[in-house]
Design an enzyme around this catalytic site. Sequence first.
Site, PDB file in Angstrom:
ATOM      1  N   ASP A 232      36.817  32.836  42.866  1.00  0.00           N
ATOM      2  CA  ASP A 232      36.918  32.600  44.320  1.00  0.00           C
ATOM      3  C   ASP A 232      35.594  32.725  45.044  1.00  0.00           C
ATOM      4  O   ASP A 232      35.522  32.435  46.241  1.00  0.00           O
ATOM      5  CB  ASP A 232      37.923  33.600  44.921  1.00  0.00           C
ATOM      6  CG  ASP A 232      39.336  33.312  44.438  1.00  0.00           C
ATOM      7  OD1 ASP A 232      40.020  34.252  44.005  1.00  0.00           O
ATOM      8  OD2 ASP A 232      39.728  32.128  44.451  1.00  0.00           O
TER       9      ASP A 232
ATOM     10  N   HIS B 214      37.480  41.625  38.867  1.00  0.00           N
ATOM     11  CA  HIS B 214      38.603  40.910  38.265  1.00  0.00           C
ATOM     12  C   HIS B 214      39.356  41.880  37.357  1.00  0.00           C
ATOM     13  O   HIS B 214      38.756  42.736  36.715  1.00  0.00           O
ATOM     14  CB  HIS B 214      38.108  39.722  37.418  1.00  0.00           C
ATOM     15  CG  HIS B 214      39.178  38.726  37.130  1.00  0.00           C
ATOM     16  ND1 HIS B 214      40.070  38.897  36.098  1.00  0.00           N
ATOM     17  CD2 HIS B 214      39.518  37.578  37.753  1.00  0.00           C
ATOM     18  CE1 HIS B 214      40.917  37.881  36.090  1.00  0.00           C
ATOM     19  NE2 HIS B 214      40.608  37.058  37.073  1.00  0.00           N
TER      20      HIS B 214
HETATM   21  C1  SDX Z   1      42.029  35.842  41.342  1.00  0.00           C
HETATM   22  O1  SDX Z   1      44.393  37.834  37.501  1.00  0.00           O
HETATM   23  C2  SDX Z   1      43.861  36.657  37.590  1.00  0.00           C
HETATM   24  O2  SDX Z   1      43.627  35.983  36.600  1.00  0.00           O
HETATM   25  C3  SDX Z   1      43.579  36.171  39.010  1.00  0.00           C
HETATM   26  C4  SDX Z   1      42.752  34.889  39.121  1.00  0.00           C
HETATM   27  C5  SDX Z   1      43.510  33.685  38.636  1.00  0.00           C
HETATM   28  O3  SDX Z   1      42.852  32.698  38.241  1.00  0.00           O
HETATM   29  O4  SDX Z   1      44.764  33.673  38.746  1.00  0.00           O
HETATM   30  O5  SDX Z   1      41.556  35.020  38.353  1.00  0.00           O
HETATM   31  C6  SDX Z   1      42.374  34.609  40.577  1.00  0.00           C
HETATM   32  O6  SDX Z   1      42.885  36.430  41.938  1.00  0.00           O
HETATM   33  C7  SDX Z   1      40.609  36.363  41.287  1.00  0.00           C
HETATM   34  C8  SDX Z   1      40.418  37.720  42.060  1.00  0.00           C
HETATM   35  C9  SDX Z   1      40.252  37.418  43.546  1.00  0.00           C
HETATM   36  N1  SDX Z   1      40.285  38.672  44.332  1.00  0.00           N
HETATM   37  C10 SDX Z   1      39.152  39.128  44.935  1.00  0.00           C
HETATM   38  O7  SDX Z   1      38.037  38.620  44.831  1.00  0.00           O
HETATM   39  C11 SDX Z   1      39.405  40.371  45.818  1.00  0.00           C
HETATM   40  C12 SDX Z   1      38.295  41.414  45.571  1.00  0.00           C
HETATM   41  N2  SDX Z   1      38.504  41.957  44.229  1.00  0.00           N
HETATM   42  C13 SDX Z   1      39.338  43.066  44.081  1.00  0.00           C
HETATM   43  O8  SDX Z   1      40.149  43.514  45.069  1.00  0.00           O
HETATM   44  C14 SDX Z   1      39.626  43.514  42.649  1.00  0.00           C
HETATM   45  O9  SDX Z   1      38.473  43.379  41.936  1.00  0.00           O
HETATM   46  C15 SDX Z   1      40.781  42.806  41.958  1.00  0.00           C
HETATM   47  C16 SDX Z   1      42.032  42.858  42.777  1.00  0.00           C
HETATM   48  C17 SDX Z   1      40.428  41.394  41.667  1.00  0.00           C
HETATM   49  C18 SDX Z   1      41.007  43.528  40.630  1.00  0.00           C
HETATM   50  O10 SDX Z   1      41.426  44.808  40.945  1.00  0.00           O
HETATM   51  P1  SDX Z   1      41.830  45.870  39.799  1.00  0.00           P
HETATM   52  O11 SDX Z   1      41.732  45.276  38.451  1.00  0.00           O
HETATM   53  O12 SDX Z   1      43.142  46.487  40.197  1.00  0.00           O
HETATM   54  O13 SDX Z   1      40.688  46.916  39.862  1.00  0.00           O
HETATM   55  P2  SDX Z   1      40.620  48.131  40.883  1.00  0.00           P
HETATM   56  O14 SDX Z   1      41.073  47.708  42.249  1.00  0.00           O
HETATM   57  O15 SDX Z   1      41.285  49.311  40.240  1.00  0.00           O
HETATM   58  O16 SDX Z   1      39.036  48.392  40.957  1.00  0.00           O
HETATM   59  C19 SDX Z   1      38.356  49.178  39.977  1.00  0.00           C
HETATM   60  C20 SDX Z   1      37.182  49.812  40.728  1.00  0.00           C
HETATM   61  C21 SDX Z   1      37.616  50.584  41.977  1.00  0.00           C
HETATM   62  O17 SDX Z   1      36.617  51.567  42.236  1.00  0.00           O
HETATM   63  P3  SDX Z   1      36.869  53.105  41.666  1.00  0.00           P
HETATM   64  O18 SDX Z   1      38.214  53.531  42.200  1.00  0.00           O
HETATM   65  O19 SDX Z   1      36.796  52.980  40.167  1.00  0.00           O
HETATM   66  O20 SDX Z   1      35.716  53.874  42.269  1.00  0.00           O
HETATM   67  O21 SDX Z   1      36.298  48.782  41.213  1.00  0.00           O
HETATM   68  C22 SDX Z   1      36.292  48.814  42.647  1.00  0.00           C
HETATM   69  C23 SDX Z   1      37.523  49.575  43.074  1.00  0.00           C
HETATM   70  O22 SDX Z   1      37.327  50.178  44.363  1.00  0.00           O
HETATM   71  N3  SDX Z   1      36.342  47.413  43.074  1.00  0.00           N
HETATM   72  C24 SDX Z   1      35.642  46.908  44.104  1.00  0.00           C
HETATM   73  C25 SDX Z   1      35.931  45.544  44.125  1.00  0.00           C
HETATM   74  N4  SDX Z   1      36.809  45.251  43.134  1.00  0.00           N
HETATM   75  C26 SDX Z   1      37.060  46.423  42.496  1.00  0.00           C
HETATM   76  N5  SDX Z   1      34.800  47.493  44.988  1.00  0.00           N
HETATM   77  C27 SDX Z   1      34.251  46.675  45.936  1.00  0.00           C
HETATM   78  N6  SDX Z   1      34.479  45.337  46.006  1.00  0.00           N
HETATM   79  C28 SDX Z   1      35.318  44.746  45.128  1.00  0.00           C
HETATM   80  N7  SDX Z   1      35.565  43.453  45.202  1.00  0.00           N
END
Ligand code: SDX
Length: 428
Positions: free
Chosen positions: A364, A307
Amino acid sequence: MSDKATLEINGKKYEFPLVTGTENEVAIDIKTLRGVTGGVTTVDPGYKNTGSCESAITFLDGEKGILRYRGYSIEELAEKADFLEVAYLLIFGELPNQEELDKFHSDIKKHAVVDDDIKKILDAFPKSAHPMGVLASLTSALTAFNPTSVNVDSEEEMYNAIVRILGKFPILVAWTMRKKQGMPLDYGSSSLGYVENILQMMFKRPDEDYTQSKILVNALDKLLILHADHEQNCSTSTVRITGSSHAGLFVSLSAGISALWGPLHGGANQAVLEMLEAIKEDGGDTKKYMAKAKDKSDPFRLMGFGHRVYKNFDPRAKIIKVAADEVLSDLGVDDPILDIAKGLEKEALEDPYFVDRKLYPNVDFYSGIIYRAMGIPVEMFTVMFALGRLPGWIAQWKEMRTRKEPIGRPRQLYIGETYRPFKSIDKR
Ligand code: SDX
């Protein structure tokens, strides 16, 4: 703590006010930055460090896993309030007394019909159309049948627009599902509660009376409350920036629905179920999918994990996980997907890749398991998220407009070609 931040650029110092919120968050007010520095701006892709507004609606603390609507904790609201009370709280700032709540619901019911021509628009969609695309279109189409734009300075006009969309949106949600299922478009009944009526519109068979299930009503009521608002998330920011051009409420909501659809945002609840199904089909091999999630060369992410703000458990995920156990047991549903989800969560919470990045289950991760047990098709999961988020979007749009916020128009840092003279085609 000083009330100013000092920035030094090329040996010259600039001071900017520090502003503190009611929860002691501190922000640098950079409204004058570009002017006083002769053009220096900031760049912050994804706005990870940038506040777009001041808001009094929802507070969350990602480090502590706190979520409050207008100061009330999500735990208490999910336990003690119903969805319409929470909608009223988010939009008007206070929990309604019985008289206010009854009037709110009665006014909503007055608008709980849509122009029959909406059915012609619905009929134009192929059954294969994704419900989120249909819902975004129908919501935007409501403008055609309610063309007068809202005078936000008139409390009465603003109130009427709010009860109008709260009355009509559940019909669009239900009809989007029934159209896909080839079922007749049901209107429900004005004698029912808000959530009861949604369930009847969604599930009533044409050849039977619909019997309400307290389990389903309570489960949906709780899920809608948990999804109702979440400060400046992607779709809410979309609703705000769309409305900041003084575009109407319905089209601003339609823009928010489109933003929510993305699998990184609300679309994740559908992606989680599809992921869990794939793991089940793959013999429940969670370790293989954990490895894929950690493999940078693999685009696969563990959907429902991570998140932007929560670097601790998403408090909503905790509540939904408990509710999933209760609802499935009350419904007598034994879904192996729930065990796979729990196994995946346990493994991730013990895996350094996830622990180091503070990746926890988000809202989710478990919600789709309940929706599926309720008989809601997986392609409708994000539509259910939108149904819950509607009052939050309305509250945020209303706050932005009534605070007379300026049109949203971010700056950029240009990194393209500098000036070059036109080249005629024979010289290219
Ligand atoms: C919602 O913002 C809100 O409030 C949203 C929400 C709401 O109520 O409105 O809460 C609802 O959208 C919840 C999120 C649902 N999305 C997912 O479950 C999709 C999977 N999660 C991600 O794609 C990710 O965690 C996000 C999009 C939710 C957040 O992404 P960020 O903050 O941009 O973080 P990032 O992509 O820069 O990740 C940081 C690190 C990375 O690794 P490094 O580059 O540091 O090595 O964490 C890793 C990412 O690769 N990472 C994951 C991951 N999420 C982040 N690796 C594997 N699986 C994941 N799910």
